[in-house]
Design a protein around this motif. Structure first.
Motif, PDB file in Angstrom:
ATOM      1  N   ILE A  37       0.860  -1.187   0.000  1.00 35.58           N
ATOM      2  CA  ILE A  37       0.000   0.000   0.000  1.00 35.58           C
ATOM      3  C   ILE A  37       0.892   1.233   0.000  1.00 35.58           C
ATOM      4  CG2 ILE A  37      -1.694   1.322   1.324  1.00 35.58           C
ATOM      5  CD1 ILE A  37      -2.820  -1.355   2.323  1.00 35.58           C
ATOM      6  N   ILE A  38       0.671   2.108  -0.956  1.00 31.63           N
ATOM      7  CA  ILE A  38       1.461   3.334  -1.045  1.00 31.63           C
ATOM      8  C   ILE A  38       0.820   4.417  -0.190  1.00 31.63           C
ATOM      9  CG2 ILE A  38       2.402   5.092  -2.596  1.00 31.63           C
ATOM     10  CD1 ILE A  38       1.968   2.964  -4.841  1.00 31.63           C
ATOM     11  N   ASN A  39      -0.480   4.576  -0.333  1.00 30.16           N
ATOM     12  CA  ASN A  39      -1.167   5.596   0.468  1.00 30.16           C
ATOM     13  C   ASN A  39      -2.659   5.312   0.504  1.00 30.16           C
ATOM     14  OD1 ASN A  39      -1.330   7.811   2.111  1.00 30.16           O
ATOM     15  ND2 ASN A  39      -1.070   9.328   0.495  1.00 30.16           N
ATOM     16  N   ILE A  40      -3.266   5.768   1.563  1.00 30.04           N
ATOM     17  CA  ILE A  40      -4.731   5.814   1.643  1.00 30.04           C
ATOM     18  C   ILE A  40      -5.062   7.134   2.314  1.00 30.04           C
ATOM     19  CG2 ILE A  40      -4.714   4.468   3.800  1.00 30.04           C
ATOM     20  CD1 ILE A  40      -7.553   3.483   3.030  1.00 30.04           C
ATOM     21  N   ALA A  41      -6.035   7.825   1.802  1.00 23.66           N
ATOM     22  CA  ALA A  41      -6.420   9.102   2.415  1.00 23.66           C
ATOM     23  C   ALA A  41      -7.907   9.349   2.200  1.00 23.66           C
ATOM     24  CB  ALA A  41      -5.610  10.253   1.821  1.00 23.66           C
ATOM     25  N   VAL A  42      -8.514   9.900   3.230  1.00 21.95           N
ATOM     26  CA  VAL A  42      -9.922  10.297   3.191  1.00 21.95           C
ATOM     27  C   VAL A  42      -9.964  11.817   3.350  1.00 21.95           C
ATOM     28  CG1 VAL A  42     -12.154  10.111   4.378  1.00 21.95           C
ATOM     29  CG2 VAL A  42     -10.669   8.094   4.178  1.00 21.95           C
ATOM     30  N   ARG A  43     -10.821  12.465   2.593  1.00 24.70           N
ATOM     31  CA  ARG A  43     -10.952  13.925   2.681  1.00 24.70           C
ATOM     32  C   ARG A  43     -11.193  14.305   4.145  1.00 24.70           C
ATOM     33  NH1 ARG A  43     -15.372  15.979  -1.378  1.00 24.70           N
ATOM     34  NH2 ARG A  43     -16.651  16.263   0.470  1.00 24.70           N
ATOM     35  N   PRO A  44     -10.489  15.329   4.662  1.00 20.97           N
ATOM     36  CA  PRO A  44     -10.584  15.632   6.097  1.00 20.97           C
ATOM     37  C   PRO A  44     -12.020  15.753   6.615  1.00 20.97           C
ATOM     38  CG  PRO A  44      -8.777  16.869   5.149  1.00 20.97           C
ATOM     39  CD  PRO A  44      -9.454  16.166   3.989  1.00 20.97           C
ATOM     40  N   ASP A  45     -12.900  16.383   5.850  1.00 14.37           N
ATOM     41  CA  ASP A  45     -14.270  16.575   6.348  1.00 14.37           C
ATOM     42  C   ASP A  45     -15.110  15.306   6.274  1.00 14.37           C
ATOM     43  OD1 ASP A  45     -14.069  17.175   3.416  1.00 14.37           O
ATOM     44  OD2 ASP A  45     -16.238  17.237   3.605  1.00 14.37           O
ATOM     45  N   ALA A  46     -14.539  14.235   5.706  1.00 14.67           N
ATOM     46  CA  ALA A  46     -15.304  12.985   5.567  1.00 14.67           C
ATOM     47  C   ALA A  46     -14.715  11.859   6.431  1.00 14.67           C
ATOM     48  CB  ALA A  46     -15.346  12.560   4.094  1.00 14.67           C
ATOM     49  N   ARG A  47     -13.763  12.209   7.302  1.00 14.89           N
ATOM     50  CA  ARG A  47     -13.132  11.172   8.133  1.00 14.89           C
ATOM     51  C   ARG A  47     -14.045  10.727   9.268  1.00 14.89           C
ATOM     52  NH1 ARG A  47      -7.039  13.868   7.957  1.00 14.89           N
ATOM     53  NH2 ARG A  47      -6.831  13.504   5.715  1.00 14.89           N
ATOM     54  N   ARG A  48     -13.713   9.569   9.817  1.00 15.29           N
ATOM     55  CA  ARG A  48     -14.425   8.990  10.963  1.00 15.29           C
ATOM     56  C   ARG A  48     -15.884   8.681  10.650  1.00 15.29           C
ATOM     57  NH1 ARG A  48     -12.073   7.827  16.094  1.00 15.29           N
ATOM     58  NH2 ARG A  48     -12.707   5.974  15.006  1.00 15.29           N
ATOM     59  N   GLN A  49     -16.128   8.328   9.393  1.00 18.53           N
ATOM     60  CA  GLN A  49     -17.474   7.918   8.993  1.00 18.53           C
ATOM     61  C   GLN A  49     -17.449   6.527   8.380  1.00 18.53           C
ATOM     62  OE1 GLN A  49     -19.243  10.998   6.447  1.00 18.53           O
ATOM     63  NE2 GLN A  49     -18.126  12.543   7.595  1.00 18.53           N
ATOM     64  N   GLY A  50     -16.315   5.848   8.521  1.00 20.87           N
ATOM     65  CA  GLY A  50     -16.226   4.486   8.005  1.00 20.87           C
ATOM     66  C   GLY A  50     -15.738   4.377   6.572  1.00 20.87           C
ATOM     67  N   LEU A  51     -15.425   5.517   5.931  1.00 23.36           N
ATOM     68  CA  LEU A  51     -15.053   5.457   4.511  1.00 23.36           C
ATOM     69  C   LEU A  51     -13.678   4.818   4.300  1.00 23.36           C
ATOM     70  CD1 LEU A  51     -16.318   8.897   3.189  1.00 23.36           C
ATOM     71  CD2 LEU A  51     -17.440   6.660   3.090  1.00 23.36           C
ATOM     72  N   GLY A  52     -12.720   5.158   5.181  1.00 20.70           N
ATOM     73  CA  GLY A  52     -11.380   4.572   5.053  1.00 20.70           C
ATOM     74  C   GLY A  52     -11.446   3.054   5.159  1.00 20.70           C
ATOM     75  N   TRP A  53     -12.206   2.593   6.129  1.00 22.70           N
ATOM     76  CA  TRP A  53     -12.359   1.150   6.314  1.00 22.70           C
ATOM     77  C   TRP A  53     -13.035   0.518   5.095  1.00 22.70           C
ATOM     78  CZ3 TRP A  53     -10.954  -3.100   8.541  1.00 22.70           C
ATOM     79  CH2 TRP A  53     -11.781  -4.223   8.445  1.00 22.70           C
ATOM     80  N   GLN A  54     -14.102   1.144   4.630  1.00 25.20           N
ATOM     81  CA  GLN A  54     -14.861   0.614   3.486  1.00 25.20           C
ATOM     82  C   GLN A  54     -13.958   0.503   2.250  1.00 25.20           C
ATOM     83  OE1 GLN A  54     -18.524   2.889   2.958  1.00 25.20           O
ATOM     84  NE2 GLN A  54     -18.476   2.412   0.787  1.00 25.20           N
ATOM     85  N   LEU A  55     -13.158   1.544   2.024  1.00 25.19           N
ATOM     86  CA  LEU A  55     -12.297   1.570   0.846  1.00 25.19           C
ATOM     87  C   LEU A  55     -11.166   0.540   0.971  1.00 25.19           C
ATOM     88  CD1 LEU A  55     -11.600   2.938  -1.833  1.00 25.19           C
ATOM     89  CD2 LEU A  55     -10.258   4.599  -0.521  1.00 25.19           C
ATOM     90  N   LEU A  56     -10.527   0.491   2.141  1.00 23.92           N
ATOM     91  CA  LEU A  56      -9.436  -0.469   2.353  1.00 23.92           C
ATOM     92  C   LEU A  56      -9.960  -1.894   2.187  1.00 23.92           C
ATOM     93  CD1 LEU A  56      -6.486  -0.978   3.252  1.00 23.92           C
ATOM     94  CD2 LEU A  56      -7.317  -0.982   5.620  1.00 23.92           C
ATOM     95  N   ASP A  57     -11.097  -2.175   2.797  1.00 25.64           N
ATOM     96  CA  ASP A  57     -11.676  -3.517   2.730  1.00 25.64           C
ATOM     97  C   ASP A  57     -12.010  -3.889   1.277  1.00 25.64           C
ATOM     98  OD1 ASP A  57     -12.795  -5.855   4.105  1.00 25.64           O
ATOM     99  OD2 ASP A  57     -14.714  -5.093   3.362  1.00 25.64           O
ATOM    100  N   HIS A  58     -12.606  -2.962   0.555  1.00 23.55           N
ATOM    101  CA  HIS A  58     -12.964  -3.216  -0.848  1.00 23.55           C
ATOM    102  C   HIS A  58     -11.711  -3.479  -1.688  1.00 23.55           C
ATOM    103  CE1 HIS A  58     -14.945  -2.852  -4.732  1.00 23.55           C
ATOM    104  NE2 HIS A  58     -13.950  -2.061  -5.097  1.00 23.55           N
TER     105      HIS A  58
END
Ligand SMILES: CC(C)(COP(=O)(O)OP(=O)(O)OC[C@H]1O[C@@H](n2cnc3c(N)ncnc32)[C@H](O)[C@@H]1OP(=O)(O)O)[C@@H](O)C(=O)NCCC(=O)NCCS
Length: 115
Positions: A37-58
């Motif tokens: 994995i080189i990088n993963i990033a979620v837009r600051p205003d969209a963090r802590r809503q499960g998106l990082g997990w959803q994207l990593l898992d997918h």
């Protein structure tokens, strides 16, 4: 100009909102049965809503379908949100790279996940 997108080993996944604006992305290199994995990033205003997990898992599920057996990444020792995310996804620490990061200088933790 050559870009990472021209390299077959480079894979990228993203999540967009209703206006097709990028909310989150993950980039990685996939070589044989290993990925980094080189990088993963979620837009600051969209963090802590499960998106990082959803994207990593997918992304990892898709890569496993392509034959991945081992996954690696580096993360700053101070990056607790990312460390928690990776550990929740089953990554385990296997090493430390002294002074791996710059601005500011900081050790990198190497994490691995084996299937
Ligand atoms: C790391 C990052 C991608 C997490 O994305 P996110 O969408 O906020 O994460 P999620 O909401 O999906 O959370 C998934 C898990 O990550 C961990 N986590 C995420 N943010 C956290 C925080 N601020 N503190 C502690 N744990 C956190 C938790 O384990 C969480 O699971 P939980 O909600 O059950 O507690 C995001 O913080 C980010 O973009 N950071 C900046 C870029 C970066 O550092 N990338 C990593 C490079 S190695």
């Amino acid at each position: 100009m050559a870009t990472a997108f021209d390299q077959p080993a480079f894979h990228a996944y993203g999540l967009v909102d209703g206006n097709d604006a990028l909310l989150a992305y993950i980039t990685l290199y996939h070589i044989a049965d290993e990925l980094e994995i080189i990088n993963i990033a979620v837009r600051p205003d969209a963090r802590r809503q499960g998106l990082g997990w959803q994207l990593l898992d997918h992304a990892l599920r898709e890569e496993v379908k392509l034959g991945i057996l081992t996954m690696f990444l580096e993360v700053r020792t101070s990056n607790m949100p990312a460390i928690r995310l990776y550990e929740r996804a089953g990554f385990r620490p296997v090493g430390r790279r002294r002074g791996y990061y710059t601005a500011p200088v900081e050790d990198g933790l190497v994490y691995e996940k084996r299937l």
